[in-house]
Design an enzyme around this catalytic site. Structure first.
Site, mmCIF file in Angstrom:
data_model
loop_
_atom_site.group_PDB
_atom_site.id
_atom_site.type_symbol
_atom_site.label_atom_id
_atom_site.label_comp_id
_atom_site.label_asym_id
_atom_site.label_seq_id
_atom_site.Cartn_x
_atom_site.Cartn_y
_atom_site.Cartn_z
ATOM 1 N N GLU A 61 0.858 -1.203 0.000
ATOM 2 C CA GLU A 61 0.000 0.000 0.000
ATOM 3 C C GLU A 61 0.882 1.236 0.000
ATOM 4 O O GLU A 61 0.716 2.151 -0.791
ATOM 5 C CB GLU A 61 -0.888 -0.049 1.238
ATOM 6 N N HIS A 62 1.830 1.297 0.935
ATOM 7 C CA HIS A 62 2.783 2.424 1.014
ATOM 8 C C HIS A 62 4.180 1.883 0.716
ATOM 9 O O HIS A 62 4.568 0.838 1.268
ATOM 10 C CB HIS A 62 2.819 3.010 2.427
HETATM 11 N N1 LIG Z 1 -5.879 0.975 3.186
HETATM 12 C C1 LIG Z 1 -6.279 2.165 3.533
HETATM 13 O O1 LIG Z 1 -6.371 3.063 2.704
HETATM 14 C C2 LIG Z 1 -6.700 2.438 4.973
HETATM 15 C C3 LIG Z 1 -6.959 3.766 5.398
HETATM 16 C C4 LIG Z 1 -7.402 3.956 6.725
HETATM 17 C C5 LIG Z 1 -7.562 2.852 7.580
HETATM 18 N N2 LIG Z 1 -7.285 1.611 7.085
HETATM 19 C C6 LIG Z 1 -7.480 0.402 7.890
HETATM 20 O O2 LIG Z 1 -8.875 0.321 8.251
HETATM 21 C C7 LIG Z 1 -8.991 -0.520 9.389
HETATM 22 C C8 LIG Z 1 -10.001 0.089 10.356
HETATM 23 O O3 LIG Z 1 -10.421 -0.974 11.191
HETATM 24 P P1 LIG Z 1 -11.292 -0.738 12.521
HETATM 25 O O4 LIG Z 1 -11.664 -2.098 13.040
HETATM 26 O O5 LIG Z 1 -10.581 0.190 13.403
HETATM 27 O O6 LIG Z 1 -12.604 0.041 12.080
HETATM 28 P P2 LIG Z 1 -13.768 -0.326 11.046
HETATM 29 O O7 LIG Z 1 -14.677 0.857 11.062
HETATM 30 O O8 LIG Z 1 -13.209 -0.801 9.759
HETATM 31 O O9 LIG Z 1 -14.548 -1.566 11.685
HETATM 32 C C9 LIG Z 1 -15.258 -1.417 12.882
HETATM 33 C C10 LIG Z 1 -16.611 -2.113 12.726
HETATM 34 O O10 LIG Z 1 -16.400 -3.503 12.551
HETATM 35 C C11 LIG Z 1 -17.508 -4.202 13.097
HETATM 36 N N3 LIG Z 1 -17.013 -5.357 13.846
HETATM 37 C C12 LIG Z 1 -16.090 -5.329 14.814
HETATM 38 N N4 LIG Z 1 -15.903 -6.591 15.283
HETATM 39 C C13 LIG Z 1 -16.724 -7.413 14.586
HETATM 40 C C14 LIG Z 1 -17.000 -8.814 14.605
HETATM 41 N N5 LIG Z 1 -16.376 -9.618 15.446
HETATM 42 N N6 LIG Z 1 -17.918 -9.296 13.739
HETATM 43 C C15 LIG Z 1 -18.570 -8.478 12.880
HETATM 44 N N7 LIG Z 1 -18.359 -7.150 12.818
HETATM 45 C C16 LIG Z 1 -17.436 -6.624 13.667
HETATM 46 C C17 LIG Z 1 -18.258 -3.240 14.035
HETATM 47 O O11 LIG Z 1 -19.562 -3.065 13.557
HETATM 48 C C18 LIG Z 1 -17.471 -1.955 13.958
HETATM 49 O O12 LIG Z 1 -18.316 -0.831 13.784
HETATM 50 C C19 LIG Z 1 -7.581 -0.652 9.975
HETATM 51 O O13 LIG Z 1 -7.092 -1.940 9.704
HETATM 52 C C20 LIG Z 1 -6.764 0.402 9.209
HETATM 53 O O14 LIG Z 1 -5.422 0.003 9.015
HETATM 54 C C21 LIG Z 1 -6.856 1.374 5.823
HETATM 55 N N1 LIG Z 2 -1.944 4.914 6.753
HETATM 56 C C1 LIG Z 2 -3.367 4.727 6.546
HETATM 57 C C2 LIG Z 2 -3.559 3.958 5.253
HETATM 58 O O1 LIG Z 2 -2.985 4.611 4.202
HETATM 59 C C3 LIG Z 2 -4.083 6.080 6.471
HETATM 60 C C4 LIG Z 2 -4.180 6.825 7.766
HETATM 61 C C5 LIG Z 2 -5.237 7.537 8.203
HETATM 62 N N2 LIG Z 2 -4.922 8.087 9.431
HETATM 63 C C6 LIG Z 2 -3.689 7.689 9.741
HETATM 64 N N3 LIG Z 2 -3.209 6.910 8.712
#
Ligand SMILES: NC(=O)c1ccc[n+]([C@@H]2O[C@H](COP(=O)([O-])OP(=O)(O)OC[C@H]3O[C@@H](n4cnc5c(N)ncnc54)[C@H](O)[C@@H]3O)[C@@H](O)[C@H]2O)c1
Ligand SMILES: N[C@H](CO)Cc1c[nH]c[nH+]1
Ligand SMILES: [Zn+2]
Length: 396
Positions: free
Chosen positions: A296-297
C-alpha cells in the site's frame, strides 16, 4: 517479532470471515434498519435510537471543534483538492476518417463513503474520499461511520464542509450492506468507497456484484527500501507510525545496508509488532522484492529516489527520500485510500477518476467508405447480417 525474509502472505485476509459477513449482508437486505440496530448493539455495544445523524447533531458536534483542528483540516483539504484537480481529465474530443468521437467524463450520482471508526478515528479518510468526489462533481455524498452513539466533531465539521447529505451511525459489514441495498433510513448508493477492517472488506467484496466499489482497502502496509544513506531512527519511526493501525499492519524493511538492518533490528526488538527485515544485494534486487509484495505504502529512503522510482511497478503510493510515509496519510495531497492485499499489482490509490464515468460518443454522418466496408465485412464474418445491413443502409 522479527522475521528475516520476505512476507509470504498478509497478516490477515478477509476470506476468513466471508461466511459470517454473508449472513450479515443477507439479514440487512431482508430486515433493513432492524438488522442495523441489532448488529450495532451486538458488535459496537451501542443501542441506537436512530440510524441517521440529525443536521442539528452534526452542527452541534462541529461547533465543538477547536480552531486549530479546523485550520488543519482546511489546509489539508486545499492540498488534496489541488492534487485531484491537477489530474482531473479535460472534456476532450477528436475525430478521424469522417467520425467525430470523444468522451464525456460524467460524475457518479450517489456515492457512499465508509469512514472507519472501530479502534481509531479516521476523519482524514472522509477528506480523502469526499474531496476527489467533489472535484469530480458528485452531488450526493452519504457517510457511514461507527460513532458509538455520537458523531465525532472533526467528522461533523468535514461533513458540513463537503456538504455531505446524510451521516449514518453504523459501521462494519452492516453499514456496507445498508449502503449497497438501502434500508428505511439509509440511501442506496451507486458506489461505495473507503477502507475498513476484514468485515468491511468482506462486505465490499460481497456487495460488489450489485454496486460499485473503489477496491478492498484493508489493514495498512508499509515497505521501506533503504540504502546506507538512510537514517535508521527515521525508518524506525516510520515503521512504528504505521504500526499504530494495529497488529495486522504489514511492516517490511528491505535494505542493501547491514548497518541499517542491524540498527533498525535493535530499535524494533522490544516492540510487540511483527517486522520483516530483508537484505538485498543491490537497489535493483530491493525494488524487485518490493514489487513482488505490491505494498500500500512504499518509502524509498535511498540516495537517488527518483532513479529508484523508475523501477517501481507495484505500489499504492510512494514517498521519496526522507519524506515520511505518514505525510501521505494527511497533507501531501495524494490519497491515503490505497490498495492493500497486493491489489497494487492492478490498481492504484483513490483518485478523481473513481468518481467519473468515461461515457464515450461517436457521430458518423459521413464516415470514410473504408470504415463502412470494414464494419460490414466484419459483421458478416461474425454472422451478424442485420448488423451489417443496419450499417450499409445508412451510407448507401
Ligand atoms: N488501506 C487504507 O487506505 C486504509 C486507510 C485507513 C484505515 N485503514 C485500515 O482500516 C482498518 C479500520 O479498522 P477498525 O476495526 O478500526 O474500524 P472499522 O470501522 O473498519 O470496523 C469497525 C466495525 O467492525 C464491526 N465489527 C467489529 N468486530 C466485529 C466482529 N467480530 N464481527 C462483525 N463485525 C465486527 C463493528 O460493527 C465496527 O463498527 C484498519 O485496519 C486500518 O489500518 C486502511
Ligand atoms: N496509513 C493509513 C492507510 O494509508 C491512512 C491513515 C489515516 N490516518 C492515519 N493513517
Ligand atoms: Zn497511517
Amino acid at each position: 517479532m522479527i522475521i528475516k525474509g520476505l512476507p509470504k502472505s498478509r497478516p490477515i485476509s478477509f476470506d476468513q470471515v466471508l461466511d459470517k459477513v454473508s449472513e450479515i449482508v443477507e439479514k440487512v437486505k431482508k430486515e433493513g434498519d432492524k438488522a442495523l440496530i441489532e448488529f450495532t448493539e451486538k458488535f459496537d455495544g451501542v443501542k441506537l435510537d436512530n440510524i441517521k445523524v440529525t443536521r442539528e447533531e452534526i452542527h452541534a458536534s462541529a461547533s465543538l471543534l477547536s480552531e486549530d483542528i479546523k485550520k488543519a483540516i482546511d489546509v489539508v483539504s486545499e492540498q488534496i483538492k489541488e492534487f485531484h484537480t491537477s489530474i482531473k481529465p479535460p472534456q476532450i474530443g477528436g475525430g478521424k476518417s469522417g467520425v467525430d468521437f470523444g468522451i464525456i467524463w460524467t460524475p457518479l450520482e450517489r456515492v457512499g463513503i465508509y469512514v472507519p471508526g472501530g479502534k481509531k478515528l479516521y476523519p482524514s479518510t472522509l477528506l480523502m474520499a469526499g474531496i476527489p468526489a467533489i472535484v469530480a462533481g458528485v452531488e450526493e455524498l452519504y457517510v457511514a461511520t461507527p460513532t458509538k452513539g455520537k458523531i465525532d466533531p472533526a467528522i461533523a465539521y468535514i461533513a458540513e464542509k463537503l456538504n455531505v447529505k446524510e451521516i449514518y451511525k453504523i459501521g462494519g459489514a452492516q453499514a456496507i450492506a445498508a449502503l449497497a441495498y438501502g434500508t428505511e433510513s439509509v440511501k442506496k448508493v451507486d458506489k461505495i468507497v473507503g477502507p475498513g477492517n476484514v468485515y468491511v472488506q468482506a462486505a465490499k467484496y460481497i456487495v460488489s456484484k450489485d454496486v460499485g466499489i473503489d477496491g478492498i482497502e484493508g489493514p495498512t502496509e508499509l515497505v521501506i527500501v533503504a540504502d546506507d544513506s538512510a537514517d535508521s531512527e527515521q525508518i524506525y519511526l516510520d515503521l512504528l507510525a504505521q504500526g499504530e493501525h494495529g497488529n495486522s499492519t504489514l511492516l517490511v524493511l528491505i535494505s542493501t545496508s547491514d548497518r541499517v538492518l542491524r540498527e533498525v533490528e535493535e530499535k524494533v526488538s522490544s516492540s510487540d509488532l511483527t517486522f520483516y527485515l530483508v537484505k538485498a544485494r543491490d537497489l535493483e534486487e530491493a525494488i524487485t522484492y518490493a514489487n513482488s509484495i505490491a505494498p500500500e505504502h512504499l518509502s524509498l529512503q535511498v540516495s537517488s529516489p527518483r532513479e529508484a522510482l523508475k523501477m517501481v511497478r507495484n505500489a499504492g503510493a510512494v514517498t521519496l527520500g526522507r519524506t515520511p510515509p505518514a505525510i501521505i496519510d494527511y497533507s501531501a495531497g495524494p490519497d491515503h485510500i490505497l490498495p492493500t492485499n497486493s491489489w497494487a499489482k492492478f490498481k492504484g490509490g483513490l483518485t478523481v477518476y473513481d468518481f467519473l464515468k468515461p461515457i464515450s460518443f461517436a457521430q458518423a454522418n459521413n464516415p470514410d467508405r473504408e470504415l463502412i466496408n470494414a464494419a460490414i465485412t466484419l459483421a458478416r464474418y461474425e454472422g451478424f447480417e442485420i448488423h451489417s445491413k443496419s450499417i450499409g443502409e445508412r451510407y448507401v
